[in-house]
Design a protein around this motif. Structure first.
Motif, PDB file in Angstrom:
ATOM      1  N   LEU A 278       8.341   6.828  -9.872  1.00 30.00           N
ATOM      2  CA  LEU A 278       8.484   6.568  -8.472  1.00 30.00           C
ATOM      3  C   LEU A 278       9.128   5.120  -8.465  1.00 30.00           C
ATOM      4  O   LEU A 278      10.041   4.724  -7.811  1.00 30.00           O
ATOM      5  N   LEU A 279       8.587   4.068  -9.189  1.00 28.76           N
ATOM      6  CA  LEU A 279       8.695   2.641  -8.990  1.00 28.76           C
ATOM      7  C   LEU A 279      10.343   2.513  -9.642  1.00 28.76           C
ATOM      8  O   LEU A 279      10.967   1.774  -9.216  1.00 28.76           O
TER       9      LEU A 279
ATOM     10  N   PHE B 112      -3.765   6.407  -2.644  1.00 26.30           N
ATOM     11  CA  PHE B 112      -3.302   7.187  -3.348  1.00 26.30           C
ATOM     12  C   PHE B 112      -4.272   8.016  -4.488  1.00 26.30           C
ATOM     13  O   PHE B 112      -4.214   8.978  -4.853  1.00 26.30           O
ATOM     14  N   GLY B 113      -5.179   7.086  -4.947  1.00 26.57           N
ATOM     15  CA  GLY B 113      -5.993   7.354  -5.841  1.00 26.57           C
ATOM     16  C   GLY B 113      -5.640   7.136  -7.300  1.00 26.57           C
ATOM     17  O   GLY B 113      -6.484   7.077  -8.323  1.00 26.57           O
ATOM     18  N   THR B 114      -4.494   7.223  -7.587  1.00 27.53           N
ATOM     19  CA  THR B 114      -3.960   6.950  -8.955  1.00 27.53           C
ATOM     20  C   THR B 114      -2.997   5.918  -8.776  1.00 27.53           C
ATOM     21  O   THR B 114      -2.197   5.546  -7.853  1.00 27.53           O
ATOM     22  N   ASP B 115      -2.500   5.647 -10.207  1.00 28.12           N
ATOM     23  CA  ASP B 115      -1.189   4.588 -10.152  1.00 28.12           C
ATOM     24  C   ASP B 115       0.126   5.290  -9.709  1.00 28.12           C
ATOM     25  O   ASP B 115       0.701   5.846 -10.834  1.00 28.12           O
TER      26      ASP B 115
ATOM     27  N   ALA C 121       2.653  -4.464  -6.666  1.00 34.42           N
ATOM     28  CA  ALA C 121       1.483  -4.972  -7.203  1.00 34.42           C
ATOM     29  C   ALA C 121       0.134  -4.274  -6.777  1.00 34.42           C
ATOM     30  O   ALA C 121      -1.090  -4.929  -7.144  1.00 34.42           O
ATOM     31  N   GLY C 122       0.209  -3.494  -5.670  1.00 34.89           N
ATOM     32  CA  GLY C 122      -0.776  -2.983  -5.004  1.00 34.89           C
ATOM     33  C   GLY C 122      -1.786  -1.964  -6.028  1.00 34.89           C
ATOM     34  O   GLY C 122      -1.193  -1.378  -7.039  1.00 34.89           O
TER      35      GLY C 122
ATOM     36  N   LEU D 276       9.016  -2.105  -0.481  1.00 35.22           N
ATOM     37  CA  LEU D 276       7.807  -1.646  -1.003  1.00 35.22           C
ATOM     38  C   LEU D 276       8.167  -0.565  -2.378  1.00 35.22           C
ATOM     39  O   LEU D 276       9.362   0.033  -2.239  1.00 35.22           O
ATOM     40  N   GLY D 277       7.521  -0.675  -3.217  1.00 35.13           N
ATOM     41  CA  GLY D 277       7.864   0.058  -4.556  1.00 35.13           C
ATOM     42  C   GLY D 277       7.777   1.558  -4.586  1.00 35.13           C
ATOM     43  O   GLY D 277       8.027   2.231  -5.686  1.00 35.13           O
ATOM     44  N   ASP D 278       7.282   1.892  -3.331  1.00 33.06           N
ATOM     45  CA  ASP D 278       7.146   3.562  -3.376  1.00 33.06           C
ATOM     46  C   ASP D 278       8.079   3.966  -2.357  1.00 33.06           C
ATOM     47  O   ASP D 278       7.924   5.068  -1.842  1.00 33.06           O
ATOM     48  N   MET D 279       9.333   3.384  -2.123  1.00 28.40           N
ATOM     49  CA  MET D 279      10.369   3.806  -1.231  1.00 28.40           C
ATOM     50  C   MET D 279      11.757   4.161  -1.807  1.00 28.40           C
ATOM     51  O   MET D 279      12.543   2.988  -1.615  1.00 28.40           O
ATOM     52  N   PRO D 280      11.840   5.142  -2.664  1.00 17.87           N
ATOM     53  CA  PRO D 280      13.068   5.134  -3.453  1.00 17.87           C
ATOM     54  C   PRO D 280      14.096   6.097  -2.477  1.00 17.87           C
ATOM     55  O   PRO D 280      15.329   6.313  -3.159  1.00 17.87           O
TER      56      PRO D 280
END
Length: 229
Positions: A43-44, A28-31, A22-23, A121-125
């Motif tokens: 990524l998500l 990062f600058g973009t989604d 939800a951040g 966290l949603g950016d840790m795949p």
């Protein structure tokens, strides 16, 4: 790559997953949630898939104005790993910080059979199924479990059910750190040989390392991870 299977499938079923997505990703600058790791692997979605390979229930916390379909979360994130319940939770307080989003996630968590919840966290795949399995084996209602790679604590953090009340009341931009600090006696660090527990995408330049590791792991890492039902 062959990974250890979850030896206690019943315990795995009683640990739910909560993916924080939800951040606003201002650094990062973009989604970044939509950034492609590989073709057709945002990524998500890749992070959610990694957890769905192990956990039977995955809840993804998103912003109140998000469209789940635009994030690749419908239908069922096109998961290739069987019947996994993936649901979205809208965080109305997301802009106030990570802790507020965690509170929104836990305040809506209804899982009477669960003993713990794994927060990622949603950016840790790039965390292996073997790492998830190892952490799940140590989960307990009165315990906070997290991995450590080369001495540095990482994610996910598995919070026992005894701490859910505190987590649902968080009002902290820094996430759940305050809960961890208040309960040192309950904390357990598990040493893992998995750099993925530290790898995220705070800035665009972080994506190259994530892509390289994600590609080296391969989708078979997750497809073979789920225990037989």
């Amino acid at each position: 790559m062959e990974q250890p299977q979850i030896r206690d499938a019943d315990k795995a079923n009683r640990v739910v997953a909560l993916v924080m997505a939800a951040g606003r990703a201002r650094r990062f600058g973009t989604d970044k949630r939509r950034e492609m790791l590989l073709q057709n692997s945002p990524l998500l979605v890749a992070t959610v898939q990694s957890m769905a390979a192990v956990f039977d229930s995955v809840r993804v916390v998103i912003r109140s104005d998000d469209d789940p379909a635009e994030l690749g979360l419908e239908p069922a994130t096109a998961l290739p790993v069987g019947a996994v319940l993936v649901t979205t939770v809208r965080s109305v307080h997301a802009d106030q910080g990570l802790g507020f989003s965690i509170a929104d996630g836990f305040s809506t968590l209804r899982a009477p059979q669960a003993i713990a919840a794994a927060v990622l966290l949603g950016d840790m795949p790039c965390i292996t199924s073997g790492t998830f399995a190892m952490l799940i084996e140590h989960a307990a209602a009165d315990r906070i479990v997290r991995p450590a790679y080369q001495g540095e604590a990482g994610h996910p953090v598995i919070f026992g059910r005894d701490f859910w009340g505190e987590l649902s009341q968080l009002q902290d931009e820094a996430g759940a750190r305050s809960v961890i600090q208040r309960h040192p006696e309950a904390c357990m660090r598990i040493k893992v040989d998995d750099p993925g527990v530290l790898m995220d995408a705070d800035r665009p330049e972080d994506l190259a390392a994530l892509r390289e590791r994600y590609q080296s792991m391969g989708t078979s890492e997750y497809l073979s991870a789920r225990p037989a039902s």
